[in-house]
Design an enzyme around this catalytic site. Structure first.
Site, PDB file in Angstrom:
ATOM      1  N   THR A 276     -33.307 -11.149 -32.168  1.00  0.00           N
ATOM      2  CA  THR A 276     -31.886 -11.473 -32.094  1.00  0.00           C
ATOM      3  C   THR A 276     -31.108 -10.188 -31.881  1.00  0.00           C
ATOM      4  OG1 THR A 276     -32.126 -13.411 -33.483  1.00  0.00           O
ATOM      5  CG2 THR A 276     -29.930 -12.485 -33.335  1.00  0.00           C
ATOM      6  N   PHE A 278     -27.556  -8.341 -32.125  1.00  0.00           N
ATOM      7  CA  PHE A 278     -26.285  -8.409 -32.852  1.00  0.00           C
ATOM      8  C   PHE A 278     -25.313  -7.385 -32.270  1.00  0.00           C
ATOM      9  CE2 PHE A 278     -29.509  -9.796 -35.803  1.00  0.00           C
ATOM     10  CZ  PHE A 278     -28.916 -10.808 -36.532  1.00  0.00           C
TER      11      PHE A 278
END
Ligand code: PEP
Ligand code: MN
Length: 662
Positions: A276, A278
């Site tokens: 992921t 960010f």
């Protein structure tokens, strides 16, 4: 061997491990101190943090040493990569900029969620302690950033398995935030349950919807029901307090441990790697990294015409700029129009990016740089380091430079093309009838756009101040009735959103050219702007004022020369005709002329207008009134049918000589 001897040996071995661990930490500290000295040298000398050749040498030395001692090279290299990444990042931080203050960071979710873990990793290298607060929704995180409850927000923007996180993109596009850093987190999902629970006891699995989607196939094989909850770590906390033995959660190992759960299975995502990305957001931009590979986040809206997006992308390709992400989101203010969020490799001050931002202007109506920050993607060991951005001197002169004029489209009317633009209408909107008659007059004389002031900046407070918003409605009705897009002036920043929603173009009057709050507000709209030169402003100051709007995102700016104050009193102002060719050399923004406010009297307007066309103006804005003797404002300079006819017939040959037409 007796049990007690076994136990003695075990504690002996554990004692050795503890001692070695202490040594490892001590040596790591020594290594980081040395890294700091190297960092200080780099800041002072070469300015570049990443040195791929040196890193290669270090890796080879580690591999040789591992070989000599019969250790796995894979194992030692993984440790080395962690150390190198942490070292590199700590060198990025400008020693003078390090603050000992604890930073307040907001995120969506509960403690030990992936966002929380990513914050801990990111700030460990940024050199500050954190006070971390989890919020239930992304909107709450953005609210906390806006109201100052937190200094930063860390939000997930994309995942390698499920793609973009639209809720976050929408908030980034609509809130006033700056991107200051990024973090890539390798997501490793575990199935966790209460101590004592066996995998076959589990009937129900709870987690965040994205986590559930990433593990869909594995969950099907487990033959369990799934329930969506707001957060992975939050699910672990709730399960612990609830005490159900038939329920498991999907969360990080750290979240499971922190909640006193046990891990039943590790790495259960359907595909690996599951990463992921960010973004770290702040309200204000920060000192931007130099000497490391950077990324820049942009938002832009393309003109609604065939090929506009393709042309934008071509510009990036021609400049050799790599887009790492392009996401389209519906425009919140314009149905069926799209805003694009793009991440590109490079620093906002790189020559190629500056050139690309300039060259996409004809195809976009809005572009904003949301931030430049160190690229974390290139830190992965399996990737070659990306091009390191080299500092280029920031231009001290305005960034708008000599170029062929780039037309600005006003509801389908192109200003700055071969077609000369005529904006005609009364100084002020007075009555419905006056406006309808004025629009008919303008239309009959070839106007492309209709002007009319609803908010009037008057030198005397006792002069007619305009009808305000009701006047804008009259102008809009008249324009609509005669098929003419409308131009009107805005005086106050707070009126801008409403005027932008009703008008096709917003005028900034001479008196407001340096009203920076107004210019910044106009930078946020998608409405084209007609920026008039201040009566005592130089052309450079006019361009600097335009930059306030351009830097705010809005690329549709048209400049207007309207006469300046000189010692001469024979005319209302002195029309600076030379400003037109001068501006044309300095900027690619269209330039039009207002002969009415320069002349102040009707019979001088046409000659000045013809002079403007002769020196290369892209159009004219002229005042005309159906019955000037009744005008509440600027009656002496308002043209009637007679002068408008003279204007049109006079313009024909002048424009033809310049290869233009009406
Ligand atoms: C106008 O256009 O009505 C006007 C007030 O012009 P300026 O700001 O150039 O004086
Ligand atoms: Mn006027």
């Amino acid at each position: 061997m007796s049990d007690s001897r076994n136990i003695d040996e075990l504690s002996d071995a554990r004692g050795k491990i503890d001692a070695v661990d202490r040594d490892l930490v001590r040596l790591l500290k020594q290594r980081m101190d040395a890294v700091e000295s190297v960092g200080a040298y780099k800041q002072g000398h070469c300015g570049f943090v990443l040195d791929p050749k040196r890193e290669e040498e270090v890796a080879l030395a580690w591999a040789d040493a591992a070989d000599e001692r019969g250790l796995s090279k894979f194992f030692t290299n993984r440790i080395l990569q962690e150390i190198l990444e942490h070292s590199r990042r700590s060198q990025e931080v400008n020693a003078d900029a390090v603050s000992v203050e604890t930073k307040r960071v907001g995120y969506q979710g509960a403690a030990m969620s992936y966002s929380d873990l990513a914050i801990q990793k990111l700030f460990a290298a940024r050199g500050s302690d954190t006070q971390r607060t989890g919020y239930r929704t992304f909107a709450c995180v953005f609210d906390a950033l806006a109201d100052g409850s937190v200094d930063y927000a860390l939000v997930p923007v994309e995942n390698s398995l499920v793609g973009g996180i639209h809720d976050v993109s929408d908030l980034i596009l609509t809130r006033e935030v700056t991107v200051v850093d990024e973090e890539i987190w390798p997501v490793s999902h575990c199935v966790a349950a209460l101590p004592g629970v066996q995998p076959e006891d589990v009937r129900l699995v709870r987690s965040h919807p994205v986590a559930l989607r990433q593990c869909r196939r594995q969950l099907e094989l487990m033959r369990v029901d799934v329930v969506e909850v707001y957060d992975t770590a939050g699910a672990a906390v709730e399960l612990r307090s609830e005490g159900r033995k038939d329920v498991a959660v999907i969360c990080s190992e750290e979240a499971a441990t922190a909640s006193g759960l046990i891990v039943l299975r590790r790495d259960i995502a359907d595909q690996q790697p599951n990463e992921t990305r960010f973004l770290l957001l702040a309200v204000q931009a920060e000192h931007e990294a130099r000497g490391v590979a950077c990324k820049t986040t942009l938002s832009f809206a393309v003109d609604d015409r065939c090929g506009a997006l393709a042309q934008c992308l071509m510009v990036f390709a021609q400049e050799g700029i790599n887009l790492t992400r392009l996401e389209s989101r519906p425009h919140p203010d314009a149905p069926w129009e799209y805003l694009f969020l793009a991440d590109i490799e490079g620093h906002r001050e790189d020559e190629s990016l500056c050139a690309a931002l300039r060259d996409i202007r004809p195809f976009v109506n809005n572009v904003r740089v949301l931030g430049t920050y160190p690229s974390r993607k290139d830190m992965r060991q399996d990737q070659a380091p990306a091009q390191i951005s080299r500092p280029v001197p920031r231009p001290s002169a305005p960034v708008v430079r000599q170029e062929k004029t780039r037309p600005v489209s006003v509801s389908g009317v192109e200003i700055g093309s071969d077609r000369f633009t005529l904006i005609i209408g009364p100084c002020a909107v007075e009555t419905a009838k006056q406006m309808q008659d004025a629009a008919a007059l303008a239309k009959a004389n070839g106007a492309h756009l209709l002007r009319g002031g609803a908010f009037k900046p008057r030198s005397s407070p006792r002069s007619f101040q305009g009808l305000g918003f009701p006047g804008l409605t009259l102008l809009r009705d008249a324009g609509h009735h005669h098929g003419l897009p409308i131009v009107t002036e805005a005086l106050r920043p707070e009126d801008v959103p409403r005027i932008a929603a009703e008008a096709d173009m917003i005028q900034v009057g001479a008196r407001n050219m340096q009203n920076f709050a107004l210019l910044s507000e106009l930078g946020k709209t998608r409405c084209p702007i007609l920026l008039k030169r201040g009566m005592s402003a130089t052309v450079v100051e006019l361009l600097q004022a335009a930059e306030y709007i351009l830097d705010g995102g809005n690329q549709r700016v048209v400049l207007c020369e309207r006469g300046i104050r000189t010692f001469e009193t024979a005319t209302r102002s002195t029309l600076d005709v030379s400003a037109v060719p001068v501006l044309k050399k300095m900027t690619d923004l269209p330039v039009i002329v207002d002969p009415s406010h320069a002349a102040g009297v009707r019979d001088l307007v046409v000659p000045l207008a013809l002079a403007a066309a002769a020196v290369g103006a892209d159009g004219l804005i002229v005042e005309a009134h159906p019955y000037p003797e009744e005008a509440l404002c600027d009656k002496d300079q308002a043209l009637t049918q007679t002068e408008l006819a003279q204007l049109i017939s006079g313009l024909g040959p002048v424009l033809e000589s310049r290869g233009r037409y009406l």
